[in-house]
Design a protein around this motif. Structure first.
Motif, PDB file in Angstrom:
ATOM      1  N   ASP A  39      -3.157  59.747  -8.489  1.00 62.02           N
ATOM      2  CA  ASP A  39      -2.889  60.285  -7.148  1.00 62.02           C
ATOM      3  C   ASP A  39      -1.391  60.412  -6.908  1.00 62.02           C
ATOM      4  O   ASP A  39      -0.924  61.383  -6.299  1.00 62.02           O
ATOM      5  CB  ASP A  39      -3.491  59.373  -6.060  1.00 62.02           C
ATOM      6  N   MET A  40      -0.621  59.439  -7.409  1.00 58.04           N
ATOM      7  CA  MET A  40       0.831  59.481  -7.220  1.00 58.04           C
ATOM      8  C   MET A  40       1.422  60.674  -7.967  1.00 58.04           C
ATOM      9  O   MET A  40       2.270  61.399  -7.453  1.00 58.04           O
ATOM     10  CB  MET A  40       1.471  58.180  -7.716  1.00 58.04           C
ATOM     11  N   LYS A  41       0.974  60.887  -9.210  1.00 48.56           N
ATOM     12  CA  LYS A  41       1.502  61.994 -10.029  1.00 48.56           C
ATOM     13  C   LYS A  41       1.197  63.345  -9.378  1.00 48.56           C
ATOM     14  O   LYS A  41       2.020  64.249  -9.379  1.00 48.56           O
ATOM     15  CB  LYS A  41       0.926  61.919 -11.443  1.00 48.56           C
ATOM     16  N   ARG A  42      -0.021  63.446  -8.832  1.00 52.24           N
ATOM     17  CA  ARG A  42      -0.413  64.682  -8.139  1.00 52.24           C
ATOM     18  C   ARG A  42       0.508  64.933  -6.947  1.00 52.24           C
ATOM     19  O   ARG A  42       0.955  66.046  -6.707  1.00 52.24           O
ATOM     20  CB  ARG A  42      -1.862  64.556  -7.664  1.00 52.24           C
ATOM     21  N   HIS A  43       0.797  63.845  -6.214  1.00 56.73           N
ATOM     22  CA  HIS A  43       1.676  63.941  -5.045  1.00 56.73           C
ATOM     23  C   HIS A  43       3.077  64.390  -5.433  1.00 56.73           C
ATOM     24  O   HIS A  43       3.706  65.176  -4.722  1.00 56.73           O
ATOM     25  CB  HIS A  43       1.737  62.575  -4.338  1.00 56.73           C
ATOM     26  N   GLN A  44       3.601  63.894  -6.559  1.00 58.13           N
ATOM     27  CA  GLN A  44       4.979  64.212  -6.973  1.00 58.13           C
ATOM     28  C   GLN A  44       5.210  65.701  -7.225  1.00 58.13           C
ATOM     29  O   GLN A  44       6.342  66.181  -7.148  1.00 58.13           O
ATOM     30  CB  GLN A  44       5.357  63.372  -8.196  1.00 58.13           C
ATOM     31  N   LEU A  45       4.131  66.429  -7.481  1.00 53.04           N
ATOM     32  CA  LEU A  45       4.257  67.895  -7.678  1.00 53.04           C
ATOM     33  C   LEU A  45       4.758  68.592  -6.404  1.00 53.04           C
ATOM     34  O   LEU A  45       5.356  69.667  -6.470  1.00 53.04           O
ATOM     35  CB  LEU A  45       2.904  68.497  -8.085  1.00 53.04           C
TER      36      LEU A  45
END
Length: 469
Positions: A39-45
């Motif tokens: 979820d964090m990686k998705r948010h960083q986009l």
């Protein structure tokens, strides 16, 4: 714990964090925390602007594969999720879950300020902002503020020429998909919402809810300046512009400003000359649908509005309201100079010009000035010699339609207006007032040279020629 079967150790960890509320993964840009690394990686986009997934039909790009797949369903028309109550279909599982709540009375989320309940958490959070007055999102073009980011995105389209949604029947274009869908109901004639008291039907659920307040008499919104009450918040907000003088909408051709968006749209038709609505009986064209419908009553002879005092009937509600003031003897608008009352605000504005002496309209041929634009336009016909109206009895021509009607009364001998003192009859209402001065002795017109008084303005003007030679 929830005894949920999980195949992987990572899944078990994520599941446990749902129960504990732990969010161990933090974004290194904005410090927002997440329960899973994914979820964090998705948010960083969001911060990088990366949109690595593209739809192979329209090439629109997305930050996540799931969003791209959702877009592809739009192109295929696939709606794999069906409601087992009403069979309505949806392209996303989350949509059917939200929809199912409409069939139940469940309203799980309540506002901690006023206890109002909601089906969806998002709706409740949006509602809460009405208590705080928070409108953190501002338009950088007109400085208008909004409580939700999504609303500012919709609003920004009003500054552009973009109308991405078009009606498949008449090709009319719209800024918002929801507006287009509502418009399409005008073609089908569908009015899916009905009042459970009087069975009146509506295109919009919100219109039905506002209407239902007329049965309860509820007017929960009050203006904090004059205490006038309203059944809906938007009507109150529109009313408040009378006090503030705010005119937030402007015509992009002549920059004239308006209090209401609908008034700008109506005004803009004067620049295009467009008259898209035509009467199917006489083919007369109109710029507004409402004007055409009003006109059509002439052909049907329908007069659906009646006065509850004298039972006189009218084709328009507006005319009935105006007539009702003749029974009360006073209107809601009073002149602060002479206390004369009027049934409409526009009348009092016109009347005030008598006290100020203002004559803002000038004839461009002879420079004669007038209080009212309509009077100036009538006067200009004298210069043009244009007499477009003719009496069908004697063929005499006139510059104004009202003059033809007066002439026709001469031929018919019809004298519908009577003096209530001596019963003398007149063909025109305007003739009674000067006649009644014979009984009252009132002489309201005086010569500004010798102060001699007259009962009629025309007599005074004739007299003034003595002084001018």
């Amino acid at each position: 714990m929830c005894k949920k079967d999980l195949n992987h150790q990572n899944d078990a960890g994520s599941n446990q964090r749902e129960h504990t509320g732990q969010r161990p993964f933090a974004c290194d840009v904005c410090n927002k925390t997440f329960g899973t690394k994914c979820d964090m990686k998705r948010h960083q986009l969001i911060h990088t602007g990366q949109r690595p997934y593209a739809c192979d039909v329209c090439n629109k790009t997305f930050g996540t594969k799931a969003y791209m797949k959702r877009q592809q369903l739009i192109h295929t028309g696939q709606r794999p999720y069906a409601c087992d109550v009403c069979n309505k279909t949806f392209s996303r599982k989350s949509q059917i879950q939200s929809h199912l709540l409409t069939h139940s009375d469940q309203r799980l989320y309540s506002c901690d300020v006023c206890n109002k309940t909601f089906r969806h958490m998002f709706t409740m959070k949006t509602h809460r902002l009405t208590h705080t007055g928070q409108r953190p999102n501002a338009c950088d073009l007109c400085s208008r503020t909004f409580s939700l980011k999504s609303r500012i995105q919709s609003h920004l389209l009003t500054h552009s020429d973009q109308h991405p949604y078009s009606c498949v029947v008449c090709n009319k274009t719209f800024i918002h998909k929801s507006s287009m869908k509502i418009h399409q109901l005008t073609h089908t004639g569908q009015r899916p919402y009905s009042c459970d008291v009087c069975n009146k039907t509506f295109f919009h659920k919100s219109s039905m809810k506002i209407h239902q307040l007329t049965h309860t008499g509820q007017c929960p919104y009050a203006c904090d300046l004059c205490k006038k009450t309203f059944s809906d918040k938007s009507s109150m907000q529109r009313h408040q512009r009378i006090h503030t003088g705010e005119r937030p909408y402007s015509c992009d051709v002549c920059n004239k400003t308006f209090s209401y968006k609908s008034h700008v749209k109506t005004h803009q038709i004067t620049h295009t000359g467009q008259r898209p609505y035509s009467c199917d009986v006489c083919k007369k064209t109109f710029s507004l649908k409402s004007n055409m419908k009003t006109h059509q009553l002439k052909h049907t002879g329908q007069r659906p509005y009646s006065c509850d005092v004298c039972k006189k009937i009218f084709s328009h509600k507006y005319h009935l309201k105006k007539h009702q003031f003749t029974h009360t003897g006073h209107g809601p608008y009073a002149c602060e100079v002479c206390n004369k009352t009027f049934s409409q605000k526009s009348y009092i504005k016109s009347h005030l010009l008598i006290h100020t002496g203002q004559r803002p309209y000038a004839c461009d041929v002879c420079n004669k000035t007038f209080r009212y634009k309509s009077n100036m336009k009538s006067h200009q016909l004298l210069h043009s010699g244009h007499r477009p109206y003719s009496c069908d009895v004697c063929k005499k021509t006139f510059s104004h339609k009202s003059h033809v009607k007066q002439q026709q009364l001469v031929h018919s001998g019809h004298r519908p207006y009577a003096c209530d003192i001596c019963n003398k009859t007149f063909s025109h209402k305007s003739q009674i007032k000067p006649h009644q001065r014979v009984h009252s002795g009132l002489r309201p017109y005086s010569c500004d040279v010798c102060k001699k008084t007259f009962s009629e303005r025309s007599n005074m003007k004739r007299h003034q020629r003595i002084h001018s030679g």
